[in-house]
Design a protein around this motif. Structure first.
Motif, PDB file in Angstrom:
ATOM      1  N   VAL A 237       6.551 -10.292  13.391  1.00 28.30           N
ATOM      2  CA  VAL A 237       6.428 -11.023  12.130  1.00 28.30           C
ATOM      3  C   VAL A 237       7.138 -12.373  12.254  1.00 28.30           C
ATOM      4  O   VAL A 237       6.586 -13.413  11.896  1.00 28.30           O
ATOM      5  N   TYR A 238       8.346 -12.366  12.809  1.00 27.96           N
ATOM      6  CA  TYR A 238       9.102 -13.612  12.994  1.00 27.96           C
ATOM      7  C   TYR A 238       8.287 -14.628  13.791  1.00 27.96           C
ATOM      8  O   TYR A 238       8.199 -15.793  13.426  1.00 27.96           O
TER       9      TYR A 238
ATOM     10  N   ILE B  20       1.517 -13.866   3.471  1.00 27.60           N
ATOM     11  CA  ILE B  20       2.307 -12.759   2.911  1.00 27.60           C
ATOM     12  C   ILE B  20       1.424 -11.562   2.580  1.00 27.60           C
ATOM     13  O   ILE B  20       1.822 -10.410   2.773  1.00 27.60           O
ATOM     14  N   ASN B  21       0.208 -11.838   2.136  1.00 21.18           N
ATOM     15  CA  ASN B  21      -0.722 -10.739   1.900  1.00 21.18           C
ATOM     16  C   ASN B  21      -0.931  -9.917   3.165  1.00 21.18           C
ATOM     17  O   ASN B  21      -1.010  -8.683   3.111  1.00 21.18           O
TER      18      ASN B  21
ATOM     19  N   ARG C  54       0.298  -4.940   6.328  1.00 23.22           N
ATOM     20  CA  ARG C  54       0.915  -4.349   7.512  1.00 23.22           C
ATOM     21  C   ARG C  54       2.041  -3.379   7.108  1.00 23.22           C
ATOM     22  O   ARG C  54       2.146  -2.283   7.661  1.00 23.22           O
ATOM     23  N   GLU C  55       2.849  -3.800   6.166  1.00 17.33           N
ATOM     24  CA  GLU C  55       3.930  -2.922   5.689  1.00 17.33           C
ATOM     25  C   GLU C  55       3.347  -1.663   5.030  1.00 17.33           C
ATOM     26  O   GLU C  55       3.815  -0.551   5.281  1.00 17.33           O
ATOM     27  N   GLU C  56       2.321  -1.850   4.224  1.00 15.43           N
ATOM     28  CA  GLU C  56       1.696  -0.698   3.553  1.00 15.43           C
ATOM     29  C   GLU C  56       1.127   0.293   4.568  1.00 15.43           C
ATOM     30  O   GLU C  56       1.334   1.508   4.464  1.00 15.43           O
ATOM     31  N   ASP C  57       0.416  -0.247   5.545  1.00 15.19           N
ATOM     32  CA  ASP C  57      -0.175   0.619   6.578  1.00 15.19           C
ATOM     33  C   ASP C  57       0.906   1.391   7.333  1.00 15.19           C
ATOM     34  O   ASP C  57       0.753   2.575   7.636  1.00 15.19           O
ATOM     35  N   THR C  58       1.987   0.680   7.635  1.00 13.64           N
ATOM     36  CA  THR C  58       3.062   1.331   8.395  1.00 13.64           C
ATOM     37  C   THR C  58       3.738   2.407   7.552  1.00 13.64           C
ATOM     38  O   THR C  58       4.115   3.462   8.056  1.00 13.64           O
ATOM     39  N   ARG C  59       3.877   2.155   6.266  1.00 16.57           N
ATOM     40  CA  ARG C  59       4.444   3.195   5.390  1.00 16.57           C
ATOM     41  C   ARG C  59       3.547   4.426   5.371  1.00 16.57           C
ATOM     42  O   ARG C  59       4.027   5.567   5.392  1.00 16.57           O
TER      43      ARG C  59
END
Lengths: 350, 350
Positions: free
Chosen positions: A193-194, A242-243, A248-253
């Protein structure tokens, strides 16, 4: 409205509501403005500084949109008040020092704040709960337009708005989104991400903005460049990137919930247990544990708690807030005890 | 009485009562005896081994004091049963292997157990809750005397009782006291205790006896030598030394309560919180946390819990107990989950 009233009322951006509020804690949009024909604050002498402050305060009084806002001259505040305001994200750390001729305006529910005579004459910021870039921008733009009727801003047809630091010149715009990315952190994807962020003209920072470390899995992402693009382009670009991070965060969760359920659940409930039990706790540990508990709330594992309470705790557990709440100066050890008491009371209800 | 009944009933030594039970978990006294005219177990052939076992079992049946005791031939048990018995401190780890011709007798409430055909023909042990050396010895002595009416023990007027290993020869006596010494551990005084102990002819061991590590601040102290002193001298010496350690631990707890109240309280409640929250937990961590919570109960900081429940947890959370309770074979990870569930249920009542 007095400063201490903020301790009671909840600020708008802490509600824990708004679009994507399970991942986006808050959105901030600010523009930097300077008055035409007046020297930048750091170049001006005392008389000019006072003149600029007076000119702005009198214009602000005329504003319909800022009716009822609290106007503060920084020299009328003490250091604790100022640290308190920094902790509430209403002004910068720099604004706590050399306070003469400096001011701050805070609107209803702390949605709007205007920093007067910091680096620029005026920094107008709007904070919103959740992922709300366009709404925040709309409010900024409305106030900016209205103030433009009473004040003439330094503007060049070639460069756009002129600012003390060239990184702000052009639109004077900075939009920041505070993201909570525990799943990406746990699965060690933040490195990617960075990298992506910096290629896309954006920057990523810690919980308290510029120069601060990211901890508790909170990351603040904002545009790097204010020049050469329209406001809409800048905001669109940020929103788009950001979307993608949110997805990506949602999928990983989802992945974690499926494949690491036990470990994640264990970690979350241990964090919750520690917050409800500790008698001494540092702010760093508190943020780390609150981050874990927040993931638990978002994943539906913790049901007796809401994001708003967690946001409130993130704010109230800070050093200046603890001291204002208990109405006394506290050293680090005393704060760690007060903090543990506060957290325990909020989470166990007694 | 069946083996599985032990899962329901509480053993006497787990009550968490008895003298000095806030520091002394339990007291164990055992004597080693061998039958006159019969080879030590390890030197004997199969026929002789069977003969010795038969002789002992028939004598035990005549005992009034052991009426209703459970007599087990180890070859009738499976490995899980045997590990279960070790975890309950009713027999040694060695007694789980090469089980032919070996036996175990367990009396009411698990106060008395007699290990048949281990290293010695007979090891008679008595477990008591709290600091109860003389009472444990009285029970051992009574049974020893009674069995002496039906069996002739190998005895030399020069050496006393003859045993397979010379360290037991003489009285055949070993008395052990399980102490919980968190305050001495926290304040780093255990080094001194170790030193003093070894000078006084005593040894100090971990939770599961010989060769095991001390963890969770539980230490087992016992006499080293069985020869050259009368039973009373041996027991007196042990009692005297342990009384001194108890006073030292008590004084240190008082010191901690006065000068380190916040830190100790924080540590105790964090441990309690973790035990009530974890979803996965190893036995090592559980013992460590139970030790901390036990100190909390003993210092009057935790009021909704009693020592008996903590003792029960120390027992039930062990590998074989977890598997017997859930009636299935469990791998390490499954046990860590079951253990967390068990601990949570016992401590939160649901």
């Amino acid at each position: 409205m007095k400063l201490d009233d903020f301790l009671q009322g909840k600020s708008e951006w802490l509600k824990g509501e708004g679009p994507k509020s399970s991942i986006v804690m808050s959105t901030r949009v600010r523009v930097a403005r300077n008055l035409n024909g007046r020297l930048f604050f750091n170049w001006a002498d005392d008389k000019q500084r006072e003149g600029t402050l007076e000119a702005m305060l009198s214009a602000l009084k005329k504003s319909e949109l800022l009716k009822g806002a609290l106007c503060i001259r920084m020299e009328d505040t003490n250091m604790l008040d100022r640290e308190f305001l920094v902790e509430r994200h209403l002004m910068s750390k720099e604004h706590t020092l050399d306070v003469k001729y400096k001011g701050l305006v805070i609107g209803d529910k702390e949605i709007v704040s205007i920093i007067l005579n910091e680096e620029d004459h005026m920094r107008l910021q709007v904070l919103q709960s959740g992922f709300n870039i366009m709404e925040a921008w709309r409010i900024v733009d409305d106030i900016d337009m209205e103030l433009g009727r009473y004040l003439t801003f330094a503007y060049s047809s070639k460069f756009g708005y002129l600012t003390a630091c060239p990184t702000n010149t052009g639109t004077g715009l900075r939009a920041s989104v505070m993201l909570h990315l525990p799943a990406l952190q746990i699965t060690e994807q933040m490195e990617n991400v960075y990298e992506a962020i910096s290629k896309l003209g954006l920057t990523i920072r810690g919980f308290y903005g510029e120069g601060t470390e990211a901890f508790g899995n909170f990351f603040q992402i904002s545009n790097q460049v204010a020049l050469g693009h329209s406001e809409m382009d800048i905001l669109d670009n940020l929103e788009r990137v950001i979307n993608k991070i949110i997805i990506r965060e949602e999928d990983t969760r989802t992945y974690l919930a499926k494949h690491k359920k036990q470990e994640i659940t264990d970690n979350i409930f241990r964090s919750y247990g520690t917050l409800k039990s500790a008698r001494i706790i540092t702010s760093r540990e508190t943020i780390k544990l609150l981050s874990s508990v927040r993931l638990g709330v978002d994943m539906g594992l913790i049901k007796d708690l809401d994001t708003g309470t967690l946001n409130e705790l993130l704010l109230l557990m800070q050093a200046a807030h603890l001291q204002k709440t208990s109405n006394m100066k506290l050293n680090a050890q005393e704060r760690d005890i007060k903090r543990a008491n506060l957290v325990r009371e909020k989470l166990t209800g007694g």
